[in-house]
Enzyme design. Structure first.
Site: not given
Ligand code: PMP
Length: 362
Positions: A101, A172, A196
Site C-alpha cells: 500500500w 496511512d 478494519k
Molecule cells: N492502506 C492500507 C494500509 C490498507 O490495508 C488498505 C486496504 N486493505 C488500503 C490502504 C486501501 O484501502 P481502500 O481499499 O479503502 O482504498
C-alpha cells in the site's frame, strides 16, 4: 451462529455495535425510521455524526490544532488527495516504502507531482521489515513525509515514528488506527479507511492539522477534493455515508466502554504476545517471515512447512469455526488479523488450534 472472524478488512465488528444497529434498524430513537432513512441535515443524524467526532477526539486526545473529517473513497482516494492538496509544483514529497500500500500511495503521488523514495525495505519482491531510523534519508525541504504505519499484507508495523522535524508527517493508518493511544500532535495528517478497526467500509477518517489545511493547500484542486471543503462543512458538504458513520459511532462507544484506548492497547499487546509466543515456541513449524522488531500486532503472518499444510490449516480451522486466515494472494501463507473486535479469547482459541495442528502434522 457467529464465527471467530480473522478477516483482514472488512473485518470483525464488536457484537454490541451490531446489536444496537439491529435493535434500531426499523425505528431509530423512536423516530419511526432507520438512521439510513434520515436526512443527513436533520438533528437526529447530526447528533450521531457529532458524537462520532467527539468520541474520536476524546479517545485519541485529538488536540484542537487538528480537524477530524469523515470522507469517502477509502485509502485509495487519500493516496491521491494528499499529493493533490499538499504537493505543489517545484516541491517533492518523501515516501517510505514498506509494503504494497505504501508503494501504491507513492505511485499515485507520482501521477500528481514529484516524489522521492526516502527508504525502501523491499528485498526479493518482499517486505519483511520497517526501516531503521538511520536508513531513512529525509529531504529537509520535502512538502511532507508519507508512511504506512501498519503493512496489512506483509504483517509489519512501525513501533516508533521517524522525527521529520518541520516537515509534516502523513500516515496511512488504515490497518492500525485506534489499536492503541498515540500522540496525534506529531502528525500533519492521518488517514484510515474504517473497515478494519473503526467500522464498516464506506467511510474514511482523516485527522489533519488545521494550519496545513487552511494555509498550505493547493488551490488548483476541484472543490470536492479539497480537505478545506470538508473541514469547513463539518464533513457534511456532500451527503456522507450516514449508515457507515452511525456504525462507526457504535464501535467507538464500544471502545469507550472497554476502558478506552489504554485498555484496548493492553488487550492488543496481550493478543500479540500470545500469538507470537506460540509462533516462537513452535518456530520450526510456524515460520515467521517478518523480523521480530517489525512485527505487526494487527496482522500476524506465518508460513507452514508446505502450501498443502497451509491449505489444510485453513480448512481445519474453518471446521472449528475460525475463518479469514488465508494470507493475501500476493504473499501466500497464513495471516491472522487481530483487530480490536477480535478478543484475547478468540486468539487463545486459535493458539490452542495451532498447538494441536503442529503436533499432529509436524
Ligand atoms: N492502506 C492500507 C494500509 C490498507 O490495508 C488498505 C486496504 N486493505 C488500503 C490502504 C486501501 O484501502 P481502500 O481499499 O479503502 O482504498
Amino acid at each position: 451462529m457467529r464465527v471467530v472472524n480473522f478477516n483482514p478488512g472488512p473485518a470483525a465488528l464488536p457484537v454490541s455495535a451490531l446489536e444496537r444497529a439491529r435493535d434500531e434498524m426499523l425505528d431509530f430513537m423512536g423516530t419511526g425510521m432507520s438512521v439510513m432513512e434520515h436526512s443527513h441535515r436533520g438533528k437526529e443524524f447530526e447528533a450521531v455524526h457529532n458524537e462520532a467526532i467527539a468520541l474520536l477526539r476524546e479517545l485519541l486526545g485529538i488536540p484542537d490544532s487538528h480537524y477530524v473529517m469523515f470522507l469517502q473513497g477509502g485509502g485509495h482516494l487519500q493516496f491521491a488527495m494528499v499529493p493533490m492538496n499538499f504537493l505543489p509544483a517545484g516541491k517533492s514529497a518523501d515516501y517510505l516504502l514498506t509494503g504494497h500500500w505504501a508503494k501504491v500511495a507513492y505511485e499515485e503521488a507520482l501521477n500528481i507531482g514529484k516524489a522521492n523514495v526516502a527508504a525502501n525495505t523491499e528485498q526479493d519482491k518482499r517486505f519483511v521489515r520497517i526501516p531503521k531510523a538511520s536508513e531513512i534519508k529525509l529531504d529537509p525541504s520535502a512538502a511532507y513525509v508519507h508512511l504506512t504505519s501498519n503493512n496489512t499484507i506483509y504483517g509489519t508495523q512501525f513501533h516508533s515514528f521517524p522525527d521529520t522535524g518541520k516537515v509534516p508527517l502523513v500516515a496511512d493508518m488504515s490497518s492500525d488506527f485506534l489499536w492503541k493511544k498515540f500522540d496525534v500532535s506529531k502528525f500533519g495528517l492521518i488517514y484510515a479507511g474504517a473497515q478494519k478497526n473503526i467500522g464498516p467500509s464506506g467511510v474514511t477518517v482523516v485527522v489533519a492539522r488545521k494550519d496545513l489545511v487552511d494555509g498550505g493547500e493547493r488551490k488548483d484542486v476541484p472543490k470536492i477534493l479539497r480537505y478545506s471543503t470538508h473541514a469547513k462543512n463539518n464533513s457534511l458538504y456532500n451527503t456522507p455515508p450516514t449508515f457507515a458513520i452511525y456504525m462507526m459511532r457504535n464501535v467507538l462507544q464500544w471502545v469507550k466502554a472497554q476502558g478506552g484506548l489504554d485498555a484496548i492497547g493492553k488487550a492488543n499487546d496481550e493478543k500479540g504476545k500470545v500469538l507470537y509466543g506460540c509462533m516462537d515456541k513452535l518456530a520450526s513449524f510456524y515460520r515467521a517471515p517478518v523480523e521480530k522488531e517489525s512485527r505487526s500486532y494487527m496482522n500476524v503472518v506465518f508460513r507452514l512447512p508446505s502450501e498443502a499444510l497451509e491449505e489444510k490449516f485453513v480448512a481445519e480451522a474453518k471446521k472449528q469455526n475460525m475463518v479469514g486466515l488465508k494470507g493475501h494472494r500476493m504473499v501466500g501463507g497464513i495471516r491472522v488479523s487481530t483487530y480490536n473486535a477480535v478478543s484475547l479469547d478468540n486468539v487463545k482459541q486459535l493458539v490452542g488450534f495451532m498447538e494441536s495442528f503442529a503436533k499432529s502434522n509436524g
